[in-house]
Write a protein that holds these residues in place. Structure first.
Motif, PDB file in Angstrom:
ATOM      1  N   LEU A 125       0.856  -1.182   0.000  1.00  0.00           N
ATOM      2  CA  LEU A 125       0.000   0.000   0.000  1.00  0.00           C
ATOM      3  C   LEU A 125       0.898   1.240   0.000  1.00  0.00           C
ATOM      4  CD1 LEU A 125      -2.615  -1.127   2.681  1.00  0.00           C
ATOM      5  CD2 LEU A 125      -2.952  -1.025   0.200  1.00  0.00           C
ATOM      6  N   GLN A 126       0.866   1.973  -1.090  1.00  0.00           N
ATOM      7  CA  GLN A 126       1.738   3.125  -1.219  1.00  0.00           C
ATOM      8  C   GLN A 126       1.216   4.358  -0.498  1.00  0.00           C
ATOM      9  OE1 GLN A 126       4.854   3.023  -2.524  1.00  0.00           O
ATOM     10  NE2 GLN A 126       4.361   0.834  -2.555  1.00  0.00           N
ATOM     11  N   ARG A 127      -0.137   4.502  -0.460  1.00  0.00           N
ATOM     12  CA  ARG A 127      -0.723   5.730   0.069  1.00  0.00           C
ATOM     13  C   ARG A 127      -2.102   5.423   0.637  1.00  0.00           C
ATOM     14  NH1 ARG A 127       1.110  10.814  -1.554  1.00  0.00           N
ATOM     15  NH2 ARG A 127      -0.300  12.571  -1.204  1.00  0.00           N
ATOM     16  N   VAL A 128      -2.413   5.927   1.830  1.00  0.00           N
ATOM     17  CA  VAL A 128      -3.694   5.644   2.485  1.00  0.00           C
ATOM     18  C   VAL A 128      -4.202   6.915   3.156  1.00  0.00           C
ATOM     19  CG1 VAL A 128      -3.098   3.227   2.925  1.00  0.00           C
ATOM     20  CG2 VAL A 128      -2.603   4.960   4.671  1.00  0.00           C
ATOM     21  N   HIS A 129      -5.508   6.956   3.399  1.00  0.00           N
ATOM     22  CA  HIS A 129      -6.053   7.901   4.368  1.00  0.00           C
ATOM     23  C   HIS A 129      -5.721   7.356   5.754  1.00  0.00           C
ATOM     24  CE1 HIS A 129      -8.159   9.949   1.206  1.00  0.00           C
ATOM     25  NE2 HIS A 129      -9.007   8.950   0.976  1.00  0.00           N
ATOM     26  N   PHE A 130      -5.551   8.263   6.715  1.00  0.00           N
ATOM     27  CA  PHE A 130      -5.195   7.830   8.076  1.00  0.00           C
ATOM     28  C   PHE A 130      -6.079   8.545   9.086  1.00  0.00           C
ATOM     29  CE2 PHE A 130      -2.990   7.862  12.100  1.00  0.00           C
ATOM     30  CZ  PHE A 130      -2.329   6.638  12.158  1.00  0.00           C
ATOM     31  N   LEU A 131      -6.679   7.751   9.990  1.00  0.00           N
ATOM     32  CA  LEU A 131      -7.473   8.289  11.096  1.00  0.00           C
ATOM     33  C   LEU A 131      -6.934   7.705  12.390  1.00  0.00           C
ATOM     34  CD1 LEU A 131      -9.844   9.445  12.729  1.00  0.00           C
ATOM     35  CD2 LEU A 131     -11.311   7.672  11.734  1.00  0.00           C
ATOM     36  N   GLY A 132      -6.404   8.561  13.255  1.00  0.00           N
ATOM     37  CA  GLY A 132      -5.852   8.103  14.523  1.00  0.00           C
ATOM     38  C   GLY A 132      -6.448   8.869  15.682  1.00  0.00           C
ATOM     39  N   LEU A 133      -6.786   8.154  16.743  1.00  0.00           N
ATOM     40  CA  LEU A 133      -7.360   8.770  17.941  1.00  0.00           C
ATOM     41  C   LEU A 133      -6.407   8.570  19.111  1.00  0.00           C
ATOM     42  CD1 LEU A 133     -11.045   8.722  19.076  1.00  0.00           C
ATOM     43  CD2 LEU A 133      -9.249   8.204  20.725  1.00  0.00           C
ATOM     44  N   SER A 134      -6.153   9.635  19.853  1.00  0.00           N
ATOM     45  CA  SER A 134      -5.303   9.605  21.039  1.00  0.00           C
ATOM     46  C   SER A 134      -3.875   9.186  20.654  1.00  0.00           C
ATOM     47  CB  SER A 134      -5.909   8.689  22.101  1.00  0.00           C
ATOM     48  OG  SER A 134      -5.322   8.912  23.361  1.00  0.00           O
ATOM     49  N   LEU A 135      -3.366   8.059  21.139  1.00  0.00           N
ATOM     50  CA  LEU A 135      -2.034   7.621  20.710  1.00  0.00           C
ATOM     51  C   LEU A 135      -1.995   7.431  19.197  1.00  0.00           C
ATOM     52  CD1 LEU A 135       0.842   6.736  21.218  1.00  0.00           C
ATOM     53  CD2 LEU A 135       0.001   4.478  21.861  1.00  0.00           C
ATOM     54  N   GLY A 136      -3.094   6.957  18.622  1.00  0.00           N
ATOM     55  CA  GLY A 136      -3.164   6.846  17.166  1.00  0.00           C
ATOM     56  C   GLY A 136      -2.969   8.189  16.482  1.00  0.00           C
ATOM     57  N   GLY A 137      -3.412   9.269  17.134  1.00  0.00           N
ATOM     58  CA  GLY A 137      -3.196  10.605  16.594  1.00  0.00           C
ATOM     59  C   GLY A 137      -1.744  11.039  16.689  1.00  0.00           C
ATOM     60  N   PHE A 138      -1.041  10.619  17.746  1.00  0.00           N
ATOM     61  CA  PHE A 138       0.401  10.857  17.820  1.00  0.00           C
ATOM     62  C   PHE A 138       1.092  10.198  16.626  1.00  0.00           C
ATOM     63  CE2 PHE A 138       0.107  11.968  22.389  1.00  0.00           C
ATOM     64  CZ  PHE A 138       1.123  12.906  22.498  1.00  0.00           C
ATOM     65  N   VAL A 139       0.720   8.942  16.359  1.00  0.00           N
ATOM     66  CA  VAL A 139       1.320   8.211  15.237  1.00  0.00           C
ATOM     67  C   VAL A 139       0.990   8.903  13.915  1.00  0.00           C
ATOM     68  CG1 VAL A 139       1.339   6.020  13.986  1.00  0.00           C
ATOM     69  CG2 VAL A 139       1.329   6.030  16.489  1.00  0.00           C
ATOM     70  N   GLY A 140      -0.257   9.383  13.785  1.00  0.00           N
ATOM     71  CA  GLY A 140      -0.634  10.101  12.572  1.00  0.00           C
ATOM     72  C   GLY A 140       0.205  11.344  12.355  1.00  0.00           C
ATOM     73  N   GLN A 141       0.472  12.079  13.428  1.00  0.00           N
ATOM     74  CA  GLN A 141       1.328  13.261  13.302  1.00  0.00           C
ATOM     75  C   GLN A 141       2.732  12.859  12.854  1.00  0.00           C
ATOM     76  OE1 GLN A 141       0.766  16.189  16.770  1.00  0.00           O
ATOM     77  NE2 GLN A 141      -0.463  14.424  17.409  1.00  0.00           N
ATOM     78  N   TRP A 142       3.268  11.796  13.458  1.00  0.00           N
ATOM     79  CA  TRP A 142       4.607  11.326  13.083  1.00  0.00           C
ATOM     80  C   TRP A 142       4.656  10.982  11.598  1.00  0.00           C
ATOM     81  CZ3 TRP A 142       7.165   7.343  10.845  1.00  0.00           C
ATOM     82  CH2 TRP A 142       8.531   7.220  11.100  1.00  0.00           C
ATOM     83  N   LEU A 143       3.631  10.285  11.123  1.00  0.00           N
ATOM     84  CA  LEU A 143       3.595   9.916   9.704  1.00  0.00           C
ATOM     85  C   LEU A 143       3.502  11.158   8.818  1.00  0.00           C
ATOM     86  CD1 LEU A 143       1.162   6.887   9.991  1.00  0.00           C
ATOM     87  CD2 LEU A 143       3.583   6.749   9.354  1.00  0.00           C
ATOM     88  N   GLY A 144       2.674  12.116   9.236  1.00  0.00           N
ATOM     89  CA  GLY A 144       2.544  13.334   8.454  1.00  0.00           C
ATOM     90  C   GLY A 144       3.830  14.126   8.370  1.00  0.00           C
ATOM     91  N   ILE A 145       4.661  14.021   9.409  1.00  0.00           N
ATOM     92  CA  ILE A 145       5.951  14.721   9.436  1.00  0.00           C
ATOM     93  C   ILE A 145       7.021  13.961   8.665  1.00  0.00           C
ATOM     94  CG2 ILE A 145       7.834  15.478  10.947  1.00  0.00           C
ATOM     95  CD1 ILE A 145       5.595  15.773  13.158  1.00  0.00           C
ATOM     96  N   TYR A 146       7.135  12.650   8.941  1.00  0.00           N
ATOM     97  CA  TYR A 146       8.277  11.884   8.454  1.00  0.00           C
ATOM     98  C   TYR A 146       7.977  11.003   7.244  1.00  0.00           C
ATOM     99  CZ  TYR A 146      10.371  13.404  12.821  1.00  0.00           C
ATOM    100  OH  TYR A 146      10.857  14.176  13.838  1.00  0.00           O
ATOM    101  N   ALA A 147       6.719  10.762   6.934  1.00  0.00           N
ATOM    102  CA  ALA A 147       6.377   9.927   5.773  1.00  0.00           C
ATOM    103  C   ALA A 147       5.139  10.481   5.065  1.00  0.00           C
ATOM    104  CB  ALA A 147       6.149   8.487   6.215  1.00  0.00           C
TER     105      ALA A 147
END
Length: 263
Positions: free
Chosen positions: A90-112
């Motif tokens: 999967l090259q590209r996806v929509h991402f929905l993260g809540l709480s810790l999942g939102g931390f991970v989403g921010q990391w992905l938005g910054i670094y990937a």
């Protein structure tokens, strides 16, 4: 629920995941809160899988994933997602993260950012403090005979007093989920939250971003969501009259915000 499958990432940890929905649809990856499993999203799957191929996974240390010993890091949690996407081609996806999942989403938005289409950050923060609070929780969790006391703390932080007093069916579902959480895994994820600080780097996120906040959230305060929305260029903010698990407490309104944003 669809069949649980596993991917082994670089350090040997097995990450559990499952798909729901038509394989021809765009992929929406869901990432849950600390102390929950991918079943946190059960109430959203029927609706989301109409238009998306919904991918859920368990954090290392939780649910069906394996439990490495020691502290985890946000960087490792983010790379778990990248390796999962690589394994599934999967090259590209929509991402929905809540709480810790939102931390991970921010990391992905910054670094990937190249792996993310649209990004939804719900009931989350870029930094939680003080570190001493998480050190205390880690010590308590490791020493406790079981998850009973910790489960009640989480429930009181996640839901309004009215739901708790009425013994809403969701309360017992989440209590049962909490009792299955591995205490070593929880301690590892507490360490990842303790050490995460994305307050400045979230300004680098260039993906279309929606921030969903809980007006009465005592875990990740409304002000934290407001700061993320003000820092990420072009981000939109939706505030629900919720505590922490807004996808459970305000299911219809949460889903409306998600669907409006994803189109």
């Amino acid at each position: 629920m669809s069949e649980l499958n596993f991917v082994t990432v670089g350090d040997g940890t097995q990450i559990a995941y499952c798909f729901d929905g038509d394989a021809a649809n765009p992929v929406l990856l869901l990432s849950n809160s600390i102390a929950t499993t991918l079943h946190m999203w059960d109430g959203q799957i029927a609706e989301l899988s109409k238009d998306f191929r919904v991918l859920r996974y368990d954090f290392r240390g939780h649910g069906g994933s394996s439990v490495p010993v020691g502290a985890y890091s946000l960087d490792r949690l983010g790379r778990d997602v990248i390796e999962l996407l690589d394994a599934l081609a999967l090259q590209r996806v929509h991402f929905l993260g809540l709480s810790l999942g939102g931390f991970v989403g921010q990391w992905l938005g910054i670094y990937a950012p190249e792996r993310i289409d649209r990004l939804i950050l719900s009931n989350t923060s870029s930094h939680l403090s003080p570190a001493s609070y998480f050190d205390e929780r880690i010590a308590v969790v490791r020493q406790a005979p079981d998850m009973s006391e910790t489960a009640e703390i989480f429930l009181n932080n996640w839901f309004p007093s009215g739901m708790l007093a009425a013994n809403d069916p969701a309360i017992e579902e989440f209590r049962a989920m909490l009792m299955t959480i591995d205490r070593q895994g929880l301690a590892g994820l507490f360490a990842a939250v303790r050490d995460a600080d994305l307050r400045r780097t979230v300004a680098l996120i260039n993906r279309p971003t929606l921030v969903i906040a809980g007006e009465y959230d005592t875990v990740t305060a409304l002000s934290h969501s407001e700061l993320i929305a003000a820092t990420v260029p072009g981000a939109k903010l939706v505030v629900l009259p919720a505590v922490h698990l807004s996808n459970v407490e305000y299911r219809l309104e949460f889903m409306q915000a998600v669907r409006d944003f994803l189109g």
